[in-house]
Enzyme design. Structure first.
Site, PDB file in Angstrom:
ATOM      1  N   SER A 258       0.846  -1.188   0.000  1.00 53.51           N
ATOM      2  CA  SER A 258       0.000   0.000   0.000  1.00 53.51           C
ATOM      3  C   SER A 258       0.883   1.240   0.000  1.00 53.51           C
ATOM      4  O   SER A 258       2.105   1.142  -0.004  1.00 53.51           O
ATOM      5  CB  SER A 258      -0.886   0.006   1.245  1.00 53.51           C
ATOM      6  OG  SER A 258      -0.065   0.202   2.381  1.00 53.51           O
ATOM      7  N   LYS A 259       0.236   2.384   0.012  1.00 54.88           N
ATOM      8  CA  LYS A 259       0.941   3.665  -0.010  1.00 54.88           C
ATOM      9  C   LYS A 259       1.947   3.777   1.143  1.00 54.88           C
ATOM     10  O   LYS A 259       3.011   4.352   0.993  1.00 54.88           O
ATOM     11  CB  LYS A 259      -0.078   4.799   0.119  1.00 54.88           C
ATOM     12  CG  LYS A 259      -0.331   5.477  -1.208  1.00 54.88           C
ATOM     13  CD  LYS A 259      -0.875   6.875  -1.014  1.00 54.88           C
ATOM     14  CE  LYS A 259      -0.687   7.734  -2.172  1.00 54.88           C
ATOM     15  NZ  LYS A 259      -0.286   7.919  -3.275  1.00 54.88           N
ATOM     16  N   ARG A 260       1.555   3.219   2.240  1.00 51.57           N
ATOM     17  CA  ARG A 260       2.394   3.309   3.439  1.00 51.57           C
ATOM     18  C   ARG A 260       3.756   2.637   3.247  1.00 51.57           C
ATOM     19  O   ARG A 260       4.718   2.934   3.939  1.00 51.57           O
ATOM     20  CB  ARG A 260       1.555   2.729   4.555  1.00 51.57           C
ATOM     21  CG  ARG A 260       2.136   1.948   5.658  1.00 51.57           C
ATOM     22  CD  ARG A 260       1.013   1.547   6.605  1.00 51.57           C
ATOM     23  NE  ARG A 260       0.424   0.267   6.206  1.00 51.57           N
ATOM     24  CZ  ARG A 260       0.964  -0.898   6.510  1.00 51.57           C
ATOM     25  NH1 ARG A 260       2.064  -0.942   7.226  1.00 51.57           N
ATOM     26  NH2 ARG A 260       0.412  -2.019   6.115  1.00 51.57           N
ATOM     27  N   HIS A 261       3.861   1.726   2.277  1.00 51.20           N
ATOM     28  CA  HIS A 261       5.149   1.093   1.994  1.00 51.20           C
ATOM     29  C   HIS A 261       5.951   1.872   0.951  1.00 51.20           C
ATOM     30  O   HIS A 261       6.966   1.408   0.475  1.00 51.20           O
ATOM     31  CB  HIS A 261       4.934  -0.328   1.461  1.00 51.20           C
ATOM     32  CG  HIS A 261       4.224  -1.220   2.417  1.00 51.20           C
ATOM     33  ND1 HIS A 261       2.925  -1.623   2.230  1.00 51.20           N
ATOM     34  CD2 HIS A 261       4.624  -1.770   3.584  1.00 51.20           C
ATOM     35  CE1 HIS A 261       2.553  -2.400   3.239  1.00 51.20           C
ATOM     36  NE2 HIS A 261       3.559  -2.491   4.079  1.00 51.20           N
ATOM     37  N   GLY A 262       5.444   3.039   0.596  1.00 51.13           N
ATOM     38  CA  GLY A 262       6.157   3.842  -0.391  1.00 51.13           C
ATOM     39  C   GLY A 262       5.593   3.656  -1.786  1.00 51.13           C
ATOM     40  O   GLY A 262       6.055   4.280  -2.732  1.00 51.13           O
TER      41      GLY A 262
END
Ligand code: GLU
Length: 487
Positions: A258-262
């Site tokens: 997801s976005k949280r992983h970059g």
């Protein structure tokens, strides 16, 4: 089901739904399909699956196509590129789907289902509580025609379901190997909301056949759709394509990417200053294992060596540091002129690199910072001081083993030496010599430290000779005098 022979005409597709930006998962799927087509002299097709009119948006389609183009994954057939199998938007193929729904109704392989959401929920709960798989109960499967017509007349809302045959189904996945499914567990699934509103599994099967798709290469998240698509193809008498499912993309903590992983959309990477070469190389290793230590591959090299059999079965982990590593590598491969063209927009947007700086000078600045760039946008932070000295605390002018008075003296000595040089002389070697004279008197630390800070305003920066060389005599002297005045 028998797999199609690889010597058939290879036609592959990516079939994005324009309901969101072009993200890394779709880009990876596109890359693998593109390479498979290239490797086998086949055709790479883009089909826009925009039947969900409520969620599909033109801006997302544009984003997907722009992202593909930027990555260099040009399609042979698709939007703006007719290859005789179009239209390539599902929204323009509704009549075709209607005809195929008719065929299923004629064969009594489809029926209208009037169950409400609440009823379906209750059925599902009941099935689960009774130890059955949570599939559709089949309540509307046996409705007599007259009753169906009556309900429709009354305006009751309905969907169209496929009569799923109960049997053992096996197929050979080009990546995962043999997969066996008991279709009894699937139940009668919905294939359309109405005659004008086909749903994904059904529309994809019709299109894969009509577009003569030989191989469907897509993410593993679609693996549960494959038996449904094979059953539908059988119902029509189509020969199914070969299916190959690419490993899931996970973040470093092994959870769904997801976005949280970059993970960002492809054009966001572009904005930040990642090079397409780096992204291609990076995406390639999200599921591909060439069986060697080699890590660097250009798109054209990959076109030669890609093989579906080298796609790994295990999940692929998304590692931003690796992407930065590829990007740093490809940035260093650029010539000064190329890098200038790539970095200039960032400097301009930041209000730097205005008319008073010559192209030559800006190019020099970028070349100095080249090895420090992880992404193109870093140039603004790294090179900003060339254009304007950032505000800094006067204390940092003083070398750690010295004091303010000495810093002032050594800076004054540098001013004196610089003034001896004409504008034309003021360049690399001459600057070095001039500072050599100062260093002979004050020592290296005492000479270069305060000078570097005076010229850059930073505690860490390239060396003072390089900076002075770029700034020129007048600007260098101005900055040093300002520093002296501060102390
Ligand atoms: N529209 C589907 C998606 O975007 C396509 C899946 C497929 O390739 O069949 O996920």
């Amino acid at each position: 089901m028998e797999a199609k022979n690889i010597s058939h005409n290879i036609r592959v597709r990516i079939a994005p739904s324009p309901t969101g930006l072009f993200h890394v998962g779709t880009a990876r799927t596109a890359l693998f399909n593109y390479l498979f087509a290239k490797k086998h002299g086949g055709v790479f097709i883009v089909r826009i699956e925009d039947t969900d009119t409520a969620r599909s948006e033109k801006k997302y389609e544009e984003d997907i196509l722009a992202g593909l183009t930027w990555l260099g994954l040009t399609w042979d057939e698709g939007p703006h590129k007719d290859g005789g199998y179009g239209p390539y938007h599902q929204s323009e193929r509704i009549d075709l789907y209607k005809k195929h729904l008719d065929i299923l109704f004629e064969k009594d392989l489809a029926y209208h289902c009037f169950c409400t959401k609440e009823e379906l929920e209750a059925q599902k709960n009941y099935m689960m509580a009774s130890g059955f798989p949570p599939k559709y109960s089949g309540r509307c499967a046996g409705l007599p025609r007259a009753e169906t017509d009556q309900k429709k007349k009354e305006g009751m809302s309905s969907v169209i379901r496929f009569r799923t045959p109960a049997r053992k189904l096996a197929f050979i996945d080009a990546v995962k190997g043999k997969i066996e499914v008991d279709t009894e567990l699937i139940g009668d699934f919905t294939i359309a909301k109405s005659f004008d509103e086909p749903l994904y599994n059904f529309a994809a099967v019709v299109d894969d056949e009509r577009m003569r798709i030989s191989h469907v290469i897509r993410g593993e998240d679609h693996i549960s759709n494959t038996p449904k698509q094979i059953l539908l193809a059988e119902a029509f008498g189509f020969q199914s394509p070969v299916y190959g499912h690419l490993p899931l993309l996970l973040g470093q903590d092994k959870s769904k990417l997801s976005k949280r992983h970059g993970a960002k959309s492809i054009l966001e990477y572009k904005e930040e200053g990642y090079l397409p070469e780096a992204l291609i190389n990076f995406l390639m290793f999200l599921g591909w294992n060439p069986g060697t230590e080699r890590e660097l591959y250009s798109l054209s090299e990959l076109e030669q060596c890609f093989d579906l059999s080298q796609v790994q079965r295990s999940n692929a982990v998304f590692n931003m540091q690796k992407l930065d590593w590829f990007n740093t590598h490809y940035i260093r491969q650029k010539s000064d002129a190329e890098l200038y063209a790539l970095c200039l927009p960032y400097l301009e947007r930041a209000g730097l690199a205005d008319a008073h700086m010559s192209r030559e000078r800006v190019m020099k600045i970028i070349a100095i910072e080249k090895d420090r760039l992880k992404k193109l946008s870093d140039i603004v932070v790294l090179a900003g001081f060339f254009f304007a000295v950032p505000a800094y605390a006067k204390e940092i002018l003083v070398w750690k083993k010295s004091d303010a008075a000495r810093a002032k003296e050594s800076l004054s000595a540098s001013v004196d030496e610089f003034e001896k040089l004409s504008d034309a002389e003021f360049a690399g070697e001459k600057i070095k010599e001039a500072l050599g004279v100062v260093a002979a008197q004050f020592g290296n630390g005492e000479t270069y430290w305060p000078l570097r800070v005076a010229l850059s305003g930073l505690e860490a920066s390239p060396g003072p000779v390089e900076i002075a060389d770029v700034l020129g005599k007048e600007e260098s002297l101005r900055r040093i005098r300002e520093a002296i005045a501060m102390i």
